[in-house]
Design a protein around this motif. Structure first.
Motif, PDB file in Angstrom:
ATOM      1  N   PRO A 238       0.832  -1.208   0.000  1.00 22.42           N
ATOM      2  CA  PRO A 238       0.000   0.000   0.000  1.00 22.42           C
ATOM      3  C   PRO A 238       0.866   1.258   0.000  1.00 22.42           C
ATOM      4  CG  PRO A 238      -0.745  -1.561   1.666  1.00 22.42           C
ATOM      5  CD  PRO A 238       0.577  -2.053   1.180  1.00 22.42           C
ATOM      6  N   VAL A 239       0.468   2.240  -0.774  1.00 21.95           N
ATOM      7  CA  VAL A 239       1.196   3.511  -0.838  1.00 21.95           C
ATOM      8  C   VAL A 239       0.461   4.535   0.022  1.00 21.95           C
ATOM      9  CG1 VAL A 239       2.023   5.364  -2.333  1.00 21.95           C
ATOM     10  CG2 VAL A 239       2.112   2.990  -3.130  1.00 21.95           C
ATOM     11  N   LEU A 240       1.104   4.948   1.092  1.00 20.88           N
ATOM     12  CA  LEU A 240       0.501   5.961   1.971  1.00 20.88           C
ATOM     13  C   LEU A 240       0.493   7.328   1.310  1.00 20.88           C
ATOM     14  CD1 LEU A 240       2.233   4.957   5.335  1.00 20.88           C
ATOM     15  CD2 LEU A 240       0.034   4.172   4.439  1.00 20.88           C
ATOM     16  N   GLY A 241       1.436   7.554   0.388  1.00 25.68           N
ATOM     17  CA  GLY A 241       1.431   8.816  -0.335  1.00 25.68           C
ATOM     18  C   GLY A 241       2.793   9.161  -0.910  1.00 25.68           C
ATOM     19  N   VAL A 242       2.780  10.216  -1.722  1.00 29.05           N
ATOM     20  CA  VAL A 242       3.984  10.742  -2.372  1.00 29.05           C
ATOM     21  C   VAL A 242       4.371  12.054  -1.695  1.00 29.05           C
ATOM     22  CG1 VAL A 242       4.896  11.745  -4.517  1.00 29.05           C
ATOM     23  CG2 VAL A 242       3.530   9.638  -4.594  1.00 29.05           C
ATOM     24  N   VAL A 243       5.655  12.201  -1.395  1.00 32.86           N
ATOM     25  CA  VAL A 243       6.190  13.440  -0.836  1.00 32.86           C
ATOM     26  C   VAL A 243       7.092  14.099  -1.882  1.00 32.86           C
ATOM     27  CG1 VAL A 243       7.723  14.450   0.893  1.00 32.86           C
ATOM     28  CG2 VAL A 243       6.061  12.703   1.567  1.00 32.86           C
ATOM     29  N   GLY A 306      -3.115   7.087  -8.724  1.00 30.41           N
ATOM     30  CA  GLY A 306      -4.227   6.903  -7.802  1.00 30.41           C
ATOM     31  C   GLY A 306      -3.802   6.788  -6.353  1.00 30.41           C
ATOM     32  N   VAL A 307      -2.724   7.512  -5.971  1.00 22.24           N
ATOM     33  CA  VAL A 307      -2.246   7.480  -4.588  1.00 22.24           C
ATOM     34  C   VAL A 307      -2.259   8.894  -4.021  1.00 22.24           C
ATOM     35  CG1 VAL A 307      -0.811   5.458  -5.024  1.00 22.24           C
ATOM     36  CG2 VAL A 307       0.192   7.733  -5.245  1.00 22.24           C
ATOM     37  N   PRO A 308      -2.315   9.045  -2.710  1.00 19.71           N
ATOM     38  CA  PRO A 308      -2.370  10.391  -2.119  1.00 19.71           C
ATOM     39  C   PRO A 308      -1.087  11.187  -2.355  1.00 19.71           C
ATOM     40  CG  PRO A 308      -3.097   8.733  -0.543  1.00 19.71           C
ATOM     41  CD  PRO A 308      -2.488   7.991  -1.685  1.00 19.71           C
ATOM     42  N   TYR A 309      -1.256  12.480  -2.481  1.00 17.84           N
ATOM     43  CA  TYR A 309      -0.142  13.431  -2.517  1.00 17.84           C
ATOM     44  C   TYR A 309      -0.077  14.054  -1.136  1.00 17.84           C
ATOM     45  CZ  TYR A 309       2.572  17.612  -3.798  1.00 17.84           C
ATOM     46  OH  TYR A 309       3.518  18.614  -3.863  1.00 17.84           O
ATOM     47  N   MET A 335       9.447  23.554   8.268  1.00 20.94           N
ATOM     48  CA  MET A 335       8.876  23.038   9.515  1.00 20.94           C
ATOM     49  C   MET A 335       7.375  22.762   9.400  1.00 20.94           C
ATOM     50  SD  MET A 335       8.918  24.685  13.364  1.00 20.94           S
ATOM     51  CE  MET A 335       7.769  25.988  12.915  1.00 20.94           C
ATOM     52  N   ALA A 336       6.604  23.743   8.950  1.00 21.11           N
ATOM     53  CA  ALA A 336       5.147  23.583   8.891  1.00 21.11           C
ATOM     54  C   ALA A 336       4.721  22.503   7.895  1.00 21.11           C
ATOM     55  CB  ALA A 336       4.482  24.918   8.563  1.00 21.11           C
ATOM     56  N   PRO A 337       5.244  22.502   6.644  1.00 21.82           N
ATOM     57  CA  PRO A 337       4.823  21.442   5.728  1.00 21.82           C
ATOM     58  C   PRO A 337       5.259  20.057   6.183  1.00 21.82           C
ATOM     59  CG  PRO A 337       6.518  22.832   4.713  1.00 21.82           C
ATOM     60  CD  PRO A 337       6.068  23.515   5.953  1.00 21.82           C
ATOM     61  N   LEU A 338       6.392  19.949   6.861  1.00 22.24           N
ATOM     62  CA  LEU A 338       6.825  18.646   7.367  1.00 22.24           C
ATOM     63  C   LEU A 338       5.866  18.144   8.438  1.00 22.24           C
ATOM     64  CD1 LEU A 338       8.962  16.392   7.422  1.00 22.24           C
ATOM     65  CD2 LEU A 338      10.205  17.739   9.124  1.00 22.24           C
ATOM     66  N   LYS A 339       5.464  19.018   9.333  1.00 23.06           N
ATOM     67  CA  LYS A 339       4.506  18.623  10.365  1.00 23.06           C
ATOM     68  C   LYS A 339       3.169  18.216   9.744  1.00 23.06           C
ATOM     69  CE  LYS A 339       2.450  19.991  14.762  1.00 23.06           C
ATOM     70  NZ  LYS A 339       1.160  19.342  14.447  1.00 23.06           N
ATOM     71  N   ALA A 340       2.752  18.923   8.687  1.00 22.93           N
ATOM     72  CA  ALA A 340       1.492  18.582   8.023  1.00 22.93           C
ATOM     73  C   ALA A 340       1.567  17.192   7.400  1.00 22.93           C
ATOM     74  CB  ALA A 340       1.164  19.630   6.961  1.00 22.93           C
ATOM     75  N   ILE A 341       2.721  16.842   6.828  1.00 23.96           N
ATOM     76  CA  ILE A 341       2.893  15.513   6.228  1.00 23.96           C
ATOM     77  C   ILE A 341       2.860  14.435   7.309  1.00 23.96           C
ATOM     78  CG2 ILE A 341       4.553  14.023   5.040  1.00 23.96           C
ATOM     79  CD1 ILE A 341       5.386  16.533   3.427  1.00 23.96           C
ATOM     80  N   THR A 367      -5.213  11.937   2.446  1.00 21.14           N
ATOM     81  CA  THR A 367      -4.734  11.453   3.740  1.00 21.14           C
ATOM     82  C   THR A 367      -4.934   9.971   3.932  1.00 21.14           C
ATOM     83  OG1 THR A 367      -6.859  11.956   4.780  1.00 21.14           O
ATOM     84  CG2 THR A 367      -5.177  13.672   4.827  1.00 21.14           C
ATOM     85  N   GLY A 368      -5.352   9.246   2.964  1.00 22.82           N
ATOM     86  CA  GLY A 368      -5.703   7.853   3.187  1.00 22.82           C
ATOM     87  C   GLY A 368      -4.640   6.883   2.730  1.00 22.82           C
TER      88      GLY A 368
END
Length: 372
Positions: A238-243, A306-309, A335-341, A367-368
């Motif tokens: 499963p792919v939790l997402g792309v960073v 079809g994976v979360p960004y 800092m802020a974008p890292l915490k959001a991820i 987020t899924g």
């Protein structure tokens, strides 16, 4: 293709996977250099260590693999900061460095020169104290081949079987205790080590486990990262997402260094001129796309698969400094974008275990947990 059926790197197109009942016999196998080995059935035999690994993993809440088909995209930096971020959020965290030939995690966690100790229950991780967001001290456990080397500059000149043997030993011999998260930093590529990781973990990964895939925005990186996403698809990870890493550089104008065309220092003169004629500029940031995004960029690539960004991280000197000094990022544009991820990765488990949200809904809000 069943979980763990990772195709060899030199396999024919349409490979059915080395653990398939049709391995070595299917029409796609004709002329493949791996045909004889696959037809022998060796790959279909159960791994004798699988049960031991599954037992070890019972004490671990979620496993997060940090992947990228491309080297140099900041995967280890992200792994270290993800582990720091989860620990600061009050989670019990382990960080396993599986980059056998380039173990940079000890430096990025401030643990250079430390050694692993062995007890009756196995190898004990090396721990670093982390101040959590609620001011409680949290321990972050780390394991890396870097702790086993006599000299940090020593080259690891090993063939695949020896590297794979150490990876197996890490999974069977490290005594993590109870963890909320195990973050696994992997080497670039989709070959030997990745196949070993998948085969060793195939019976242990649960519904909320998965991979975070890291890329930079330019096509030369994304072309390899697309291979990694296809690897996840073939092996049912499963792919939790792309960073998206190194998306943009933002710096305060008043922190810049100015030089003339021939390299002479002009910072003091330039800042004085700005202060006199355009003082408002000194309160602004400059934004520079060091790696211009190709096509739709990583966000478009995530949508295509079809994976979360999960979001983008800028090039931030504070992030580079944190990696060099073994500290979490506590200031700067990253800092802020890292915490959001980190928050999205944590929230992804809640969506699949308690909220009842569908995978389609999870993909839409980014987020899924989506199985590629």
């Amino acid at each position: 293709m069943a979980s763990g059926d990772a195709a060899p790197a030199d396999a024919n197109e349409g490979c059915v996977g080395p653990t398939s009942e049709e391995a070595g016999k299917a029409s796609a196998c004709a002329g493949c250099p791996n045909q004889s080995a696959c037809a022998s059935g060796e790959m279909r035999k159960p791994n004798p260590e699988a049960a031991a690994i599954k037992e070890k993993m019972k004490s671990i809440g979620r496993t997060v693999l940090v992947l990228s088909g491309k080297g140099g995209v900041g995967k280890s930096t992200f792994s270290a900061q993800l582990a720091f971020g989860l620990a600061r959020a009050g989670k019990r965290v382990g960080l396993l460095d599986l980059d056998i030939c380039g173990p940079s995690v000890p430096l990025m966690l401030g643990l250079s020169g430390r050694e692993v100790h062995q007890s009756a229950s196995g190898w004990s991780p090396v721990y670093v104290d982390v101040d959590s967001e609620n001011d409680e001290d949290c321990e972050l456990g780390v394991m890396s081949i870097g702790f086993l080397m006599p000299d940090p500059d020593s080259a690891v000149i090993w063939r695949g079987p020896r590297k794979n043997g150490l990876i197996q030993q890490f999974f069977t011999s490290v005594d993590w205790g109870e963890l909320d998260y195990l973050v696994i930093d992997t080497p670039p590529g989709t070959s030997d080590e990745h196949i070993s990781i998948v085969q060793l973990l195939k019976d242990s990964l649960e519904e909320d486990d998965g991979a975070v895939v890291v890329t930079t925005p330019q096509e030369v990186a994304m072309m390899d990262v697309r291979k990694e996403l296809n690897f996840c698809k073939q092996t049912n990870i499963p792919v939790l997402g792309v960073v998206e890493n190194m998306a943009q550089m933002r710096l305060p104008v008043n922190s810049l260094r100015f030089v003339s065309a021939n390299g002479d220092e002009q910072t003091e003169t330039a800042l004085a001129a700005l202060q006199e004629k355009y003082p408002e500029l000194l309160n602004m940031d400059i934004a520079l796309d060091v790696f211009p995004a190709a096509g739709g960029g990583p966000k478009g690539m995530a949508a295509k698969f079809g994976v979360p960004y999960l979001g983008s991280l800028p090039m931030d000197p504070n992030l580079q400094s944190a990696a060099e000094t073994g500290k979490p990022v506590l200031e700067g544009s990253a800092m802020a974008p890292l915490k959001a991820i980190v928050d999205k990765i944590v929230a992804s488990a809640k969506l699949t275990t308690s909220s009842g949200a569908s995978q389609e809904d999870a993909a839409a809000n980014g987020t899924g947990v989506i199985s590629a």
